[in-house]
Design a protein around this motif. Structure first.
Motif, PDB file in Angstrom:
ATOM      1  N   LEU A  81       0.791  -1.238   0.000  1.00 46.36           N
ATOM      2  CA  LEU A  81       0.000   0.000   0.000  1.00 46.36           C
ATOM      3  C   LEU A  81       0.822   1.287   0.000  1.00 46.36           C
ATOM      4  N   ASP A  82       2.125   1.204   0.268  1.00 52.28           N
ATOM      5  CA  ASP A  82       2.960   2.407   0.221  1.00 52.28           C
ATOM      6  C   ASP A  82       2.990   2.976  -1.194  1.00 52.28           C
ATOM      7  N   THR A  83       3.211   4.264  -1.294  1.00 58.19           N
ATOM      8  CA  THR A  83       3.330   4.923  -2.594  1.00 58.19           C
ATOM      9  C   THR A  83       4.388   4.209  -3.432  1.00 58.19           C
ATOM     10  N   GLY A  84       4.050   3.934  -4.681  1.00 61.08           N
ATOM     11  CA  GLY A  84       4.960   3.247  -5.585  1.00 61.08           C
ATOM     12  C   GLY A  84       4.838   1.736  -5.548  1.00 61.08           C
ATOM     13  N   ARG A  86       2.391  -1.946  -5.380  1.00 60.10           N
ATOM     14  CA  ARG A  86       1.330  -2.513  -6.219  1.00 60.10           C
ATOM     15  C   ARG A  86      -0.012  -1.803  -6.068  1.00 60.10           C
ATOM     16  N   TYR A  87      -0.421  -1.533  -4.839  1.00 58.41           N
ATOM     17  CA  TYR A  87      -1.691  -0.846  -4.576  1.00 58.41           C
ATOM     18  C   TYR A  87      -1.436   0.457  -3.807  1.00 58.41           C
ATOM     19  N   GLY A  88      -0.397   1.168  -4.188  1.00 56.26           N
ATOM     20  CA  GLY A  88       0.043   2.345  -3.467  1.00 56.26           C
ATOM     21  C   GLY A  88      -0.646   3.644  -3.832  1.00 56.26           C
ATOM     22  N   LYS A  89      -1.953   3.609  -3.949  1.00 57.89           N
ATOM     23  CA  LYS A  89      -2.736   4.821  -4.217  1.00 57.89           C
ATOM     24  C   LYS A  89      -3.829   4.935  -3.174  1.00 57.89           C
ATOM     25  N   ASP A  90      -4.289   6.177  -2.952  1.00 60.41           N
ATOM     26  CA  ASP A  90      -5.318   6.422  -1.933  1.00 60.41           C
ATOM     27  C   ASP A  90      -6.542   5.533  -2.120  1.00 60.41           C
ATOM     28  N   GLU A  91      -6.986   5.356  -3.364  1.00 66.42           N
ATOM     29  CA  GLU A  91      -8.209   4.575  -3.592  1.00 66.42           C
ATOM     30  C   GLU A  91      -8.070   3.150  -3.054  1.00 66.42           C
ATOM     31  N   HIS A  92      -6.924   2.536  -3.207  1.00 65.07           N
ATOM     32  CA  HIS A  92      -6.728   1.169  -2.709  1.00 65.07           C
ATOM     33  C   HIS A  92      -6.605   1.151  -1.191  1.00 65.07           C
ATOM     34  N   ARG A  93      -5.834   2.082  -0.652  1.00 61.85           N
ATOM     35  CA  ARG A  93      -5.683   2.139   0.810  1.00 61.85           C
ATOM     36  C   ARG A  93      -7.040   2.349   1.479  1.00 61.85           C
ATOM     37  N   ARG A  94      -7.864   3.219   0.894  1.00 62.31           N
ATOM     38  CA  ARG A  94      -9.198   3.482   1.457  1.00 62.31           C
ATOM     39  C   ARG A  94     -10.074   2.234   1.415  1.00 62.31           C
ATOM     40  N   ARG A  95     -10.044   1.517   0.299  1.00 67.95           N
ATOM     41  CA  ARG A  95     -10.846   0.294   0.187  1.00 67.95           C
ATOM     42  C   ARG A  95     -10.421  -0.752   1.217  1.00 67.95           C
ATOM     43  N   VAL A  96      -9.110  -0.932   1.340  1.00 69.07           N
ATOM     44  CA  VAL A  96      -8.601  -1.927   2.284  1.00 69.07           C
ATOM     45  C   VAL A  96      -8.974  -1.532   3.711  1.00 69.07           C
ATOM     46  N   ALA A  97      -8.812  -0.261   4.055  1.00 67.87           N
ATOM     47  CA  ALA A  97      -9.143   0.195   5.412  1.00 67.87           C
ATOM     48  C   ALA A  97     -10.635   0.031   5.703  1.00 67.87           C
ATOM     49  N   ALA A  98     -11.488   0.381   4.751  1.00 71.87           N
ATOM     50  CA  ALA A  98     -12.933   0.244   4.951  1.00 71.87           C
ATOM     51  C   ALA A  98     -13.314  -1.225   5.092  1.00 71.87           C
ATOM     52  N   HIS A  99     -12.697  -2.083   4.313  1.00 70.25           N
ATOM     53  CA  HIS A  99     -12.945  -3.524   4.400  1.00 70.25           C
ATOM     54  C   HIS A  99     -12.569  -4.033   5.799  1.00 70.25           C
ATOM     55  N   GLU A 100     -11.394  -3.666   6.278  1.00 68.29           N
ATOM     56  CA  GLU A 100     -10.931  -4.151   7.588  1.00 68.29           C
ATOM     57  C   GLU A 100     -11.780  -3.594   8.731  1.00 68.29           C
ATOM     58  N   LEU A 101     -12.207  -2.349   8.639  1.00 69.53           N
ATOM     59  CA  LEU A 101     -13.088  -1.804   9.668  1.00 69.53           C
ATOM     60  C   LEU A 101     -14.424  -2.541   9.667  1.00 69.53           C
ATOM     61  N   GLY A 102     -14.872  -2.986   8.503  1.00 70.34           N
ATOM     62  CA  GLY A 102     -16.076  -3.805   8.437  1.00 70.34           C
ATOM     63  C   GLY A 102     -15.943  -5.068   9.280  1.00 70.34           C
TER      64      GLY A 102
END
Length: 149
Positions: A81-84, A86-102
């Motif tokens: 998830l870090d910049t640069g 595989r999924y290092g963009k805000d949209e991916h980090r947000r999806r992963v965080a929302a999924h885990e909070l679920g």
């Protein structure tokens, strides 16, 4: 969780993702559970943390909810998830965080209905990203109300 309140503490570099996750799980009709920052007189129910690994249990795992006695951990994997990365963009980090909070709110992975019954809690991240799911879907909202009222 204390009744219908989840207090969180933050030791993650991904504040934007955490803020997004809290926002989408408290928007609209999703008001039964309060998600608040831990304070000096309260005990954190969940703690946002970072992991940084691509091996073992972390191979192709972007985030994880780890239930613990006391404070659960919501882990975001910097290796992906870090910049640069595989999924290092805000949209991916947000999806992963929302999924885990679920998960912290009591929801398990949904391994069914890919395409027919969209869910932020689908087990496969590629399906979530492919549908550009950034927050709870209609199906997730129904499950939320079934669990929380």
């Amino acid at each position: 969780m204390d009744g219908t309140e989840v207090a969180w503490d933050d030791e993650s570099k991904f504040d934007d993702a955490r803020k997004h996750a809290v926002k989408v799980w408290t928007a609209g009709t999703l008001r039964q559970v309060r998600i608040v920052q831990d304070g000096a007189t309260s005990y954190a129910d969940v703690e946002w943390r970072d992991a940084d690994s691509t091996s073992g249990q972390w191979r192709d795992v972007y985030g994880k909810w780890a239930a613990r006695h006391g404070t659960d951990h919501l882990l975001l994997n910097r290796a992906y998830l870090d910049t640069g990365k595989r999924y290092g963009k805000d949209e991916h980090r947000r999806r992963v965080a929302a999924h885990e909070l679920g998960h912290a709110l009591g929801f398990c992975h949904k391994a069914y209905g890919y395409g027919m019954h969209p869910s932020l809690l689908w087990a496969a991240y590629d399906h979530i990203a492919g549908k550009r799911l950034d927050g709870p879907t209609e199906n997730d909202i129904k499950a939320y109300h079934a669990l929380w009222g």
